[in-house]
Structure formats: C-alpha cells, structure tokens
Design a protein around this motif. Structure first.
Motif, PDB file in Angstrom:
ATOM      1  N   THR A  14      67.007 -73.281  98.126  1.00 56.40           N
ATOM      2  CA  THR A  14      66.861 -71.757  98.669  1.00 56.40           C
ATOM      3  C   THR A  14      65.532 -71.424  98.688  1.00 56.40           C
ATOM      4  O   THR A  14      65.229 -70.022  98.938  1.00 56.40           O
ATOM      5  CB  THR A  14      67.778 -70.779  97.593  1.00 56.40           C
ATOM      6  N   VAL A  21      66.188 -76.814 105.460  1.00 54.58           N
ATOM      7  CA  VAL A  21      67.271 -76.651 105.347  1.00 54.58           C
ATOM      8  C   VAL A  21      68.174 -77.191 106.242  1.00 54.58           C
ATOM      9  O   VAL A  21      69.291 -78.059 105.846  1.00 54.58           O
ATOM     10  CB  VAL A  21      67.611 -75.126 105.026  1.00 54.58           C
ATOM     11  N   TYR A  44      69.815 -67.696 100.000  1.00 55.95           N
ATOM     12  CA  TYR A  44      68.624 -68.019 100.637  1.00 55.95           C
ATOM     13  C   TYR A  44      67.858 -66.718 101.339  1.00 55.95           C
ATOM     14  O   TYR A  44      66.745 -66.560 101.592  1.00 55.95           O
ATOM     15  CB  TYR A  44      69.001 -69.147 101.747  1.00 55.95           C
ATOM     16  N   SER A  48      64.481 -64.709 101.312  1.00 57.73           N
ATOM     17  CA  SER A  48      63.510 -64.571 102.460  1.00 57.73           C
ATOM     18  C   SER A  48      62.938 -63.388 102.890  1.00 57.73           C
ATOM     19  O   SER A  48      62.422 -63.208 104.028  1.00 57.73           O
ATOM     20  CB  SER A  48      64.243 -65.423 103.805  1.00 57.73           C
ATOM     21  N   THR A 119      69.316 -71.009 110.479  1.00 56.97           N
ATOM     22  CA  THR A 119      68.718 -71.634 109.358  1.00 56.97           C
ATOM     23  C   THR A 119      69.481 -73.169 109.144  1.00 56.97           C
ATOM     24  O   THR A 119      68.795 -74.118 109.029  1.00 56.97           O
ATOM     25  CB  THR A 119      68.983 -70.780 108.106  1.00 56.97           C
TER      26      THR A 119
END
Length: 222
Positions: A14, A21, A44, A48, A119
């Motif tokens: 994470t 990822v 995650y 971010s 992602t």
C-alpha cells in the motif's frame, strides 16, 4: 518476501508506486487476490492522498500516461505510460467520473460503460444485453459514490425521448437496479446539460445548466 506475513505484505504494497502494484498482481495468486480487494484499494488510495503521492492521468488520441504533480512549481513530472487493458480505438475512451482512483469510463464506439482501476489495471464492463450500462453523450449523466459499507456504486441517469430513468450499479453484486427519480419537467429538455457527479460528504451532486447565457442553473443531489 514470500515468507512475510500477509499483513506485512499488505502494509508494504500500500506504500509502493502504482506501477509496482500492477506488476505485483502477477507474482502469485495470493497477491492477485490481495491487490484486488476493496480494503487494499481503499487503504492504498488513502495513503496516496498526501501531496507527494498525487498523480494526474492524461489521455490523448494515442497514449494514456500518469504524471506526478510537483506542487512547488505547479507542474507535472516525467510521465509513465499506462497501457489500457480493454479493447479500444484511437480517441475512443472518455472518463466520465472518478472516486478514490477508480474511474468510470465510456468506450465511445460502443457506448459501453466500464469501471477501471489504473493502479491495478483491473476493469469491469457494466453493459448488459438489455442495454443497461449504455451511455449516450450529451443526454446521460454518471456519478461514482461509495455507500456505508465502502462498496462503490455507479449512478447512471438516462434521458430518452423526454423521459428520465435512473439506475444504480452495485459493484459487489454486479447488478443494475432501477431507482425512482422525480424532478421538474423542464429539466427533461435537451437544452439542459448535466455535469458529471461529484461525491462529497456522503452525497452525490450534479449541476444542471441551460445552454444559453442567463439560463437556469441548479444543483441536484442524491
């Protein structure tokens, strides 16, 4: 790393860049399942949100790229190319709504709605044989939101021949449901433009604007 507890792997992944990822999903089946869970995506995305992790996604006719945001100079950093995982044509993908890194996009040549996570590169087609999940530009509106259980949902407002219909897509159940929606008759006219939905404070907001200067401007919330 294979000998580490799954909780430790979760904490490490994470905190790594989005490209790492995406590549990590191919390490093993256990990692693929872990990186596809709602809990991983939520954590995650929350990590971010700090300024050093902010990114912008840019799309043009030929490429899709992610750039870090340099807040000190109000500029973008070097780009990383993102490969679109679904079949598409040039100038074919439109981003309609976003929430916590999850995007709702439309394939313009088929009008299909998709959920896409840049992602993890995962995506899901939302169209059905009975034409649910089909988006018509300048007539429809789409908004992403999350419920109390952190399940992501898509609200699709369809305007067809002077009639509104509204549907909610349940991501966990992979299911569309029609919901009642009443509004003033004048907002059914094609001269009203609906903005993409904005999710804030547990409420999904849309702005409606008439096409001429000095026209009516309203906010509708769900």
């Amino acid at each position: 790393m294979a000998d580490l507890p799954i909780e430790t792997i979760f904490e490490i992944l994470t905190r790594v860049p989005a490209k790492v990822v995406g590549r990590s999903k191919s390490v093993c089946k256990e990692w693929y399942v872990l990186l596809s869970t709602r809990d991983f995506i939520r954590v995650y995305c929350s990590r971010s949100l700090v300024s050093s992790n902010q990114r912008v996604l840019l799309m043009d006719d030929l490429t899709c790229s992610v750039h870090p945001i340099i807040f000190q100079s109000y500029d973008y950093g070097p780009r990383s190319i993102v490969t679109l995982p679904f079949n598409h044509q040039n100038n074919d993908v439109s981003i309609l709504s976003h929430l916590n890194g999850l995007l709702c996009v439309c394939l313009n040549h088929t009008n299909e709605l998709l959920l896409w996570n840049p992602t993890t590169t995962a995506f899901k087609r939302l169209s059905t044989p009975d034409s649910l999940g089909i988006y018509i530009n300048n007539l429809d509106a789409v908004g992403l939101y999350a419920d109390d259980a952190d399940d992501y949902k898509v609200l699709h407002i369809k305007r067809r021949c002077g009639v509104y219909e509204s549907y909610v897509y349940y991501r966990e159940l992979n299911f569309w449901r029609n919901i009642p929606f009443l509004t003033r008759q004048e907002y059914l006219r094609p001269n009203f433009y609906w903005s993409p939905g904005t999710f804030c404070g547990g409420t999904l907001y849309f702005t409606l604007c008439e096409c001429w200067v000095g026209g009516t401007n309203v906010v509708i919330c769900f």
